[in-house]
Design an enzyme around this catalytic site. Structure first.
Site, PDB file in Angstrom:
ATOM      1  N   GLU A  45     -11.452 -10.425 -24.008  1.00 10.57           N
ATOM      2  CA  GLU A  45     -10.519 -10.841 -22.805  1.00 10.57           C
ATOM      3  C   GLU A  45      -9.056 -10.974 -23.412  1.00 10.57           C
ATOM      4  O   GLU A  45      -8.940 -11.557 -24.392  1.00 10.57           O
ATOM      5  CB  GLU A  45     -10.889 -12.023 -22.190  1.00 10.57           C
ATOM      6  N   LYS A 122     -10.147 -10.306 -12.156  1.00 11.96           N
ATOM      7  CA  LYS A 122     -10.825 -11.715 -12.322  1.00 11.96           C
ATOM      8  C   LYS A 122     -10.594 -12.425 -11.032  1.00 11.96           C
ATOM      9  O   LYS A 122      -9.630 -12.699 -10.527  1.00 11.96           O
ATOM     10  CB  LYS A 122      -9.958 -12.396 -13.448  1.00 11.96           C
ATOM     11  N   CYS A 159     -14.601 -13.714 -18.093  1.00  9.80           N
ATOM     12  CA  CYS A 159     -14.634 -15.056 -18.608  1.00  9.80           C
ATOM     13  C   CYS A 159     -15.167 -16.142 -17.672  1.00  9.80           C
ATOM     14  O   CYS A 159     -16.353 -16.145 -17.312  1.00  9.80           O
ATOM     15  CB  CYS A 159     -13.371 -15.367 -19.316  1.00  9.80           C
TER      16      CYS A 159
END
Lengths: 313, 313
Positions: A45, A122, A159
């Site tokens: 990331e 995300k 994540c």
């Protein structure tokens, strides 16, 4: 390599304060993985910078970039050169004042600019001490995504998404058979001794569970190394107010891993070193595993409506 | 015991061909656990009989019972005697030709017949070699359930449900802070050497992940012992066509366990012995864990609609 196998590579790397050096390193590691036979390669990331979300600093928005942009242009060269699929997690500048934590999926077979087959923005944005992501990143608005790449059907989540079974499920229902989780997670140095082992274990466990629940491969790739959150932009160091955070930064715990569709660990990286983690994935294992553990067959889709509620009180 | 602690007990037991003997044993073990201070006690799935779903036999519907019925009557005595909450997994005869795999939640504080506070009817029904449950059990029609018991807010899911993050999530959203999974799962003896360890590990992993994703305690209670699926009803042995299955039955793997809201194992039973597994659960840990790992805060309920689809192709 037999035609049914795809070699994946996860680039576990540390990130320096120099964003150009990080991009150069990423390209070099992707090339190294390609020369070792990998066709499907994932970077960690936000690999272009040290993890700047350790502080809230308006100046750091200047480090965001458009997609396509400089990073995808650099990566697309090696993607074409070696006929690759590469997943690159970037700080996306979508419009003035609108920024995302975005994964770009580059595929040599794509004719789009910079070989961009698709993007994922995300969806779940954390906000915790030293992970002030809600300050920087607008939550994704294009939902969960799967791509049919030249190296097989994949999905990317980023994540904090990894703690949500819903994201993995929907991505699998969209056809992804390998899930990638570019990640930047680490220990608060003051917590590591007491909580470090259980935190890594929970992080690995819930992602292995995504593999099991959905009968898919799971590839989690983390950064490694101790960072104080320094970022260089155009050669100028931008330490922000107070060059070091009072909590003495974050120790990113590495430990990247690859799990098979029943959650078994196929490969796992160290907690303190840069490395490229490889595994040869057999696409037939997804169907075989799902035949023997037919969870998708028996889902009660008539009874899952409550999932879209905040709480059912 | 401090007021914030609740002692739970999981009765890991073997089941004989004699259904009355199994009920007597269950009552005795519940009493033993109560005398050891347990207030919240869970029996394994379908503890009244050997696991009859190893074969499809119409005669075995005769072993189903109404709820309230003989089993809940026997258990309610010990529930009242010791001020308990007891979870009893039963083969429910709801109407002629309509049978469920049902958990009855008995609470001394409930004034309903046999102290039945609520029931949960197994939602996900498996069908695999020697687990022919779709023949016997109509899928549950009352959805996922949580109960505010006198020993805290709980939810019960049954066996195959444990592979579905959706069930755990909805039960937690309904307020359950401890999830119980009465279970009957085991190894095919011919597979145990090659696959046994990974099967148990996947089973435990996905349930620990439910604890992590939802910030709840998870209690899984399995039966133990090798069974050929014999059942006695009213003193008459009912072995069905062929008294033993060709695959030589199932070896139930025990391994009951209790996990905390971050998925850590607090207690784990053996794989081959009857035992009562205890843990003292601190209800404050649910909120503390959720404050430090605020997954419920960041759920993207605007983007989870796909969960109610069979597949998103």
């Amino acid at each position: 390599m037999p035609a049914n196998l795809t070699r994946v590579a996860l680039i576990q790397m540390s990130c320096s304060p120099d964003t150009q050096a990080n991009l150069d390193k990423a390209v070099a590691r992707v090339r190294e993985a390609a020369l070792a036979g990998a066709k499907l390669i994932c970077l960690p990331e936000l690999f272009r910078a040290q993890y700047f979300c350790q502080r809230e600093d308006h100046a750091l928005f200047a480090t965001a970039e458009p997609i396509p942009g400089r990073s995808t242009a650099a990566l697309s060269e090696v993607v074409r050169e070696h006929s690759l699929v590469v997943i690159a997690s970037l700080f996306e500048r979508r419009a003035p004042g609108l920024y995302h934590n975005t994964a770009a999926i580059l595929d040599h077979a794509s004719t789009n600019p910079d070989n961009i087959l698709g993007v994922y923005r995300k969806m779940h944005i954390p906000d915790d001490p030293l992970y002030y992501e809600k300050f920087y990143f607008t939550p994704g608005d294009i939902g969960f995504q799967a791509q049919k790449t030249s190296a097989g059907p994949i999905g990317t989540l980023v994540c904090w998404d990894q703690w949500y079974p819903e994201g993995a499920r929907i991505t699998a229902l969209k056809g992804a058979e390998t899930l990638f989780f570019p990640t930047a997670i680490g220990w608060h140095p003051s917590e590591k001794v007491e909580f470090g082992e259980r935190q890594y274990d929970a992080w690995q466990t819930i992602q292995r569970a995504h593999a099991i629940a959905n009968g898919v491969f799971v590839c989690a790739v983390n950064r490694v190394g101790h960072e104080h959150g320094d970022v260089t932009h155009n050669g100028v160091n931008m330490p922000g107010p107070g060059s070091h955070t009072p909590q003495d930064g974050l120790e990113f715990w590495g430990g990247s891993f690859i799990a098979d569709p029943f959650g078994r660990i196929l490969a796992k990286a160290s907690h303190d070193k840069e490395e490229i983690l490889y595994a040869d994935l057999d696409s037939a294992e997804v169907e075989t595993t799902r035949q023997h553990w037919p969870f998708l067959r028996d889902r009660r889709i008539d009874a899952y409506g409550g999932i879209t509620s905040r709480f059912l009180d």
